[in-house]
Design a protein around this motif. Structure first.
Motif, PDB file in Angstrom:
ATOM      1  N   SER A 135       0.740  -1.229  -0.093  1.00  0.00           N
ATOM      2  CA  SER A 135       0.037  -0.048   0.008  1.00  0.00           C
ATOM      3  C   SER A 135       0.640   1.339  -0.069  1.00  0.00           C
ATOM      4  O   SER A 135       0.497   2.049  -0.872  1.00  0.00           O
ATOM      5  CB  SER A 135      -0.780   0.027   1.166  1.00  0.00           C
ATOM      6  N   VAL A 136       1.998   1.193   0.876  1.00  0.00           N
ATOM      7  CA  VAL A 136       2.833   2.345   0.868  1.00  0.00           C
ATOM      8  C   VAL A 136       3.527   2.732  -0.331  1.00  0.00           C
ATOM      9  O   VAL A 136       3.566   3.852  -0.893  1.00  0.00           O
ATOM     10  CB  VAL A 136       3.833   2.176   1.988  1.00  0.00           C
ATOM     11  N   VAL A 137       4.069   1.589  -0.984  1.00  0.00           N
ATOM     12  CA  VAL A 137       4.671   1.654  -2.322  1.00  0.00           C
ATOM     13  C   VAL A 137       3.701   2.370  -3.225  1.00  0.00           C
ATOM     14  O   VAL A 137       4.068   3.278  -4.048  1.00  0.00           O
ATOM     15  CB  VAL A 137       5.507   0.452  -2.801  1.00  0.00           C
ATOM     16  N   LEU A 158       3.015   5.947  -2.766  1.00  0.00           N
ATOM     17  CA  LEU A 158       3.952   6.917  -3.104  1.00  0.00           C
ATOM     18  C   LEU A 158       4.032   7.350  -4.621  1.00  0.00           C
ATOM     19  O   LEU A 158       4.125   8.368  -5.144  1.00  0.00           O
ATOM     20  CB  LEU A 158       5.222   6.415  -2.769  1.00  0.00           C
ATOM     21  N   SER A 159       3.674   5.958  -5.502  1.00  0.00           N
ATOM     22  CA  SER A 159       3.879   6.039  -6.866  1.00  0.00           C
ATOM     23  C   SER A 159       2.562   6.755  -7.473  1.00  0.00           C
ATOM     24  O   SER A 159       2.730   7.707  -8.437  1.00  0.00           O
ATOM     25  CB  SER A 159       4.080   4.775  -7.365  1.00  0.00           C
ATOM     26  N   ALA A 174       1.931  -2.323 -18.238  1.00  0.00           N
ATOM     27  CA  ALA A 174       3.317  -2.658 -18.224  1.00  0.00           C
ATOM     28  C   ALA A 174       3.463  -3.178 -16.713  1.00  0.00           C
ATOM     29  O   ALA A 174       4.304  -4.173 -16.675  1.00  0.00           O
ATOM     30  CB  ALA A 174       4.171  -1.615 -18.294  1.00  0.00           C
ATOM     31  N   GLY A 175       2.767  -2.768 -15.781  1.00  0.00           N
ATOM     32  CA  GLY A 175       2.898  -3.142 -14.509  1.00  0.00           C
ATOM     33  C   GLY A 175       2.542  -4.465 -14.036  1.00  0.00           C
ATOM     34  O   GLY A 175       3.089  -5.438 -13.384  1.00  0.00           O
ATOM     35  N   VAL A 207       4.520  -0.072  -8.168  1.00  0.00           N
ATOM     36  CA  VAL A 207       5.043   1.108  -8.679  1.00  0.00           C
ATOM     37  C   VAL A 207       4.750   1.647  -9.972  1.00  0.00           C
ATOM     38  O   VAL A 207       3.916   2.565 -10.156  1.00  0.00           O
ATOM     39  CB  VAL A 207       6.534   0.817  -8.808  1.00  0.00           C
ATOM     40  N   LEU A 208       4.648   0.597 -11.226  1.00  0.00           N
ATOM     41  CA  LEU A 208       4.104   0.839 -12.424  1.00  0.00           C
ATOM     42  C   LEU A 208       2.574   1.184 -12.467  1.00  0.00           C
ATOM     43  O   LEU A 208       2.157   2.342 -13.047  1.00  0.00           O
ATOM     44  CB  LEU A 208       4.580  -0.043 -13.436  1.00  0.00           C
TER      45      LEU A 208
END
Length: 436
Positions: A297-299, A302-303, A334-335, A353-354
């Motif tokens: 969730s944090v990652v 942020l993205s 892509a992710g 992230v993606l």
């Protein structure tokens, strides 16, 4: 014989004066006005109102509801979750256009939208408190249905506030604010749901309070015009049937916008709806899966924050919405490659992230783009309610599609199928002509 006016006479054409919003602006203006004073306050609360809804949805759909369903029958958890969420999403899908239609015709001292926003929030809060105590699948399904209907009664009139009151030239910024509310809500809700997973009844009660505060603050601090003196179009029963239909032939941009939103969000939700089960069974974390959700969730947060903050204002400056929306769908696709070819926590983090960058970019411009393809300005609530079906329908389709894929194929097959759907959503935006 024609009469030529004397040189001292002045001939003036009557130019219709635009109705200004409570914040003092023309909603149809394409000028990038300064976002200060009441308009800035509306911007902040527009995001907070979205945050209240999606904080609840993030916690419930990702953690609390799956755990409740799993406790009923662990062996059939995927199929049962698909049924419960599909029923709830269909109820929400039906409620949105009807709530929008009724709010278009509402006359009150608080305007058209506020009564429905607050009523929907109160109903959702009450249903959530009761849902927290349910232990049977039928009771869980019935209360979840009521929660989804109520939240959509809240959210559909709230979405109409943008075309009602926000100038076109700064709608990208408002779309980003609403998108931030969605993103922070979903990702923060996942983390909050994980923290409260040991006491789900408490979790549901906390979320109920959040929803009421968000809706009440939005209505209280951003009052609309008193519209009791305005004429109200007659409401006939046939209007309810017409509510769900907008001709693609007469309004092709509206249809392409609907399809683009539907496919992009479906591609994203196919995997995220089953995130807990993917972590348990595809990544192989088993009972430790809940503990991994806060990190993901944090990652993701942020993205998505980066892309949302950049995407909306950038589209205002460029005067273009479509390039950002197309790039967003391609980033989500892509992710999805990473956890497909690398079924590890590393693959999931790359996906977070993606796909987070793509999801944030899409939500940063999605609302602004779609408010500019509405056929008329008189029925903003109704048309946005129809467009919002493309938000709630993926919540019904994605679990059903995911459950079928997992049952027939495997968890690994979720990712390439979701990729194809997300790319199709990106391409569907291209034929829109009225928006650059």
């Amino acid at each position: 014989m024609s009469v030529v006016p004397h040189s001292s006479e002045t001939v003036t054409a009557r130019v219709p004066v635009p109705r200004l919003s409570p914040e003092g602006h023309d909603p149809q203006s394409t000028v990038r006005v300064p976002v200060t004073g009441p308009l800035r306050r509306l911007l902040v609360w527009y995001g907070v109102a979205s945050l209240g809804v999606y904080l609840a949805l993030g916690a419930v759909n990702s953690v609390l509801l799956p755990l409740q369903v799993e406790a009923v029958d662990p062996a059939q958890k995927a199929a049962n979750l698909a049924i419960v969420t599909a029923v709830g999403a269909v109820g929400g899908m039906v409620a949105q256009p009807i709530a929008g239609l009724l709010s278009d015709r509402t006359r009150s001292r608080w305007g058209r939208r506020a009564p429905w926003i607050f009523t929907g929030a109160l109903l959702a809060a009450g249903a959530m408190v009761v849902l927290g105590g349910m232990t049977g699948l039928v009771g869980i399904g019935a209360l979840y249905l009521l929660v989804m209907v109520s939240l959509n009664i809240y959210f559909s009139p709230k979405a109409a506030v943008m075309p009602d009151r926000v100038p076109r030239g700064v709608r990208g910024l408002f779309s980003a604010s609403g998108g931030l509310g969605v993103l922070v809500g979903i990702t923060g809700g996942m983390g909050l749901g994980a923290v409260l997973s040991g006491t789900p009844a408490v979790g549901y009660s906390v979320l109920a309070v959040v929803i009421v505060l968000a809706a009440g603050g939005f209505a209280l601090f951003n009052p609309d015009h008193d519209n009791r003196g305005e004429p109200r179009p007659p409401l006939q029963w046939t209007a309810f049937l017409r509510t769900f239909w907008v001709s693609p032939r007469q309004h092709p941009d509206f249809a392409w916008g609907f399809l683009g939103r539907l496919l992009t969000l479906t591609g994203y939700y196919i995997t995220t709806t089953f995130q807990l089960y993917v972590l348990q069974d595809h990544i192989g974390l088993g009972d430790d899966a809940v503990d991994a959700i806060p990190l993901i969730s944090v990652v993701s947060l942020l993205s998505t924050l980066v892309s949302t903050v950049v995407g909306g204002p950038l589209s205002d400056r460029m005067g273009r919405r479509k390039p950002v929306a197309v790039a967003a769908g391609l980033l989500i696709a892509a992710g999805l490659v990473a956890p497909w070819v690398m079924p590890t926590m590393t693959g999931i983090i790359v996906f977070a992230v993606l796909a987070g960058l793509g999801f944030g970019s899409y939500l940063a411009v999605d609302q602004a783009l779609l408010t500019e393809v509405l056929p008329t300005t008189e029925d903003n609530g109704r048309y946005l309610g129809v467009l919002n079906i493309a938000v709630t329908l993926p919540q019904a389709l994605a679990p059903a599609i995911a459950g079928l894929i997992v049952s027939v194929l495997s968890y690994a097959a979720l990712f390439p199928i979701a990729m194809v759907v997300a790319v199709a959503g990106a391409l569907a935006v291209l034929p829109i002509r009225s928006v650059r």
